[in-house]
Write an enzyme that holds these catalytic residues in place. Structure first.
Site, PDB file in Angstrom:
ATOM      1  N   GLY A   1       0.832  -1.198   0.000  1.00 51.23           N
ATOM      2  CA  GLY A   1       0.000   0.000   0.000  1.00 51.23           C
ATOM      3  C   GLY A   1       0.864   1.243   0.000  1.00 51.23           C
ATOM      4  O   GLY A   1       0.873   2.012   0.959  1.00 51.23           O
TER       5      GLY A   1
ATOM      6  N   LEU B   1       1.441   7.156   3.536  1.00 50.65           N
ATOM      7  CA  LEU B   1       2.221   6.627   4.666  1.00 50.65           C
ATOM      8  C   LEU B   1       3.186   5.531   4.222  1.00 50.65           C
ATOM      9  O   LEU B   1       4.342   5.498   4.638  1.00 50.65           O
ATOM     10  CB  LEU B   1       1.271   6.086   5.750  1.00 50.65           C
ATOM     11  CG  LEU B   1       1.971   5.579   7.007  1.00 50.65           C
ATOM     12  CD1 LEU B   1       2.701   6.716   7.727  1.00 50.65           C
ATOM     13  CD2 LEU B   1       0.995   4.895   7.951  1.00 50.65           C
TER      14      LEU B   1
ATOM     15  N   ALA C   1       2.110  12.061   6.409  1.00 51.85           N
ATOM     16  CA  ALA C   1       2.625  11.829   5.051  1.00 51.85           C
ATOM     17  C   ALA C   1       1.605  12.248   4.005  1.00 51.85           C
ATOM     18  O   ALA C   1       0.397  12.075   4.189  1.00 51.85           O
ATOM     19  CB  ALA C   1       2.946  10.342   4.893  1.00 51.85           C
TER      20      ALA C   1
ATOM     21  N   LYS D   1      -5.743   5.126  20.534  1.00 58.88           N
ATOM     22  CA  LYS D   1      -5.701   5.833  19.242  1.00 58.88           C
ATOM     23  C   LYS D   1      -7.096   5.829  18.617  1.00 58.88           C
ATOM     24  O   LYS D   1      -7.539   6.819  18.040  1.00 58.88           O
ATOM     25  CB  LYS D   1      -4.677   5.154  18.316  1.00 58.88           C
ATOM     26  CG  LYS D   1      -4.599   5.771  16.910  1.00 58.88           C
ATOM     27  CD  LYS D   1      -3.203   6.256  16.559  1.00 58.88           C
ATOM     28  CE  LYS D   1      -3.172   7.259  15.416  1.00 58.88           C
ATOM     29  NZ  LYS D   1      -3.229   6.706  14.093  1.00 58.88           N
TER      30      LYS D   1
END
Ligand SMILES: NC(=O)C1=CN([C@@H]2O[C@H](COP(=O)(O)OP(=O)(O)OC[C@H]3O[C@@H](n4cnc5c(N)ncnc54)[C@H](OP(=O)(O)O)[C@@H]3O)[C@@H](O)[C@H]2O)C=CC1
Ligand SMILES: CC(C)(CO)C(=O)C(=O)O
Length: 298
Positions: A7, A11, A121, A177
């Site tokens: 991917g 990022l 990113a 998170k």
């Protein structure tokens, strides 16, 4: 170490580009980015700078590496796992938002490690990724505790200059998170405001309620998080990233599918399983689903 990054968007390209300073990295991504990396290499600009030459491919089938780092959007996790299952990896590490390592573990024989990344990113153009903020990678055993694979991967990340912590309490960190994302993402995306707008006022109250619901679900799953701790974590991220447009707001800005199911949808689904109410996340998820359906991106 041989590392496959599955991917190679924003990022994945940042992490892969930095890892390629010392490791043998293969990026799995899309054209034209992949073709440009093959010809000209990968350029990392911004808060981190690097010029590296990882291998890059569009077909992730049947590959092998010491570790596969998964950086697809959460809704592509199951498909990524199916592809990774055709290859051979000692360990697979997710750096995605949401609790995606469960999806990976249910489809893969390899050791699946949990991770979080607070690096920022943006893939600016084919062959060039911008580091918009130096953060930290935290990784470790999915169920908590120690794991030699986590130590090896953590060392490999550190050797490449990535700020990395190997932690023994990943379930708690993953849920914290998720609680922060539940607090910030949909509210900023729906209100079209930067993270800093949640510092006070009515939107801040909605954010705290959504994070509190996530904590309630985490506690029902045996994860020790406190309401006060999650509230403080939301406030801290809001303050530290005040000028940021959240990833969900960026998706909405660009008319792209969001990670609503992996964040608010996940909180609601698990709340239902435990017989808990999660009205704020349910409303936020439904509004985002309505937006996605209207845009035809669902
Ligand atoms: N960007 C960031 O700063 C941060 C992101 N994250 C998390 O990391 C994850 C990734 O985010 P981000 O990098 O922004 O997302 P991107 O959409 O930029 O990157 C994902 C990339 O993977 C590609 N992809 C998906 N499936 C395949 C496949 N089967 N084969 C090859 N390529 C594939 C996508 O292509 P396509 O779109 O064409 O399908 C896309 O280019 C998310 O969960 C996000 O929440 C976490 C912290 C920071
Ligand atoms: C922590 C936060 C909310 C920072 O913007 C984030 O992870 C995101 O935007 O997805």
């Amino acid at each position: 170490m041989e590392i496959l990054v599955f991917g190679a968007g924003s990022l994945g390209s940042l992490v892969g580009g930095l890892l390629a300073r010392v490791h043998d990295v293969t990026l799995v991504g899309r054209d034209p980015h992949v073709s440009r990396v093959r010809v000209d290499g990968l350029s990392v600009t911004g808060a981190e700078t690097a010029r590296t030459a990882p291998d890059a491919v569009t077909d992730g089938e049947g590959r092998a590496a010491d570790v596969a780092v998964v950086t697809v959007k959460s809704f592509d996790t199951a498909a990524a796992a199916e592809t990774l299952a055709t290859g051979s990896y000692d360990a697979v590490l997710s750096l995605q938002n949401g609790l995606t390592e469960e999806t990976l573990a249910s489809r893969l024989d390899a050791t699946v490690l949990a991770g979080t990344a607070t690096y920022g990113a943006r893939l600016r153009e084919p062959g060039r990724v911008e580091c918009t903020g130096v953060g930290r990678v935290v990784l470790g055993a999915r169920a908590g505790g120690t794991d030699p694979a986590a130590e090896r991967v953590g060392k490999a990340f550190r050797d490449a200059g990535l700020r990395t912590l190997v932690a023994t309490d990943m379930p708690r960190r993953r849920w914290r998170k998720l609680a922060v994302n539940a607090g910030i993402n949909a509210v900023t995306a729906l209100a079209r405001v930067e993270n800093g707008a949640l510092a006070d006022g009515p939107a801040s109250e909605v954010a705290h309620r959504a994070a509190r619901e996530a904590v309630r679900v985490a506690r029902a799953e045996g994860v020790r998080l406190t309401y006060r701790g999650a509230r403080a974590a939301v406030d801290e991220v809001v303050s530290d990233t005040a000028a940021n447009r959240s990833s969900m707001l960026q998706d909405v800005d660009s008319g792209r599918r969001t990670e609503v199911e992996a964040i608010h949808g996940e909180v609601v689904a698990r709340a239902d399983r435990h017989g808990i109410d999660a009205p704020t996340n349910r409303t936020l998820a439904d509004l985002l689903r309505a937006w996605e359906a209207g845009r035809g991106v669902r």
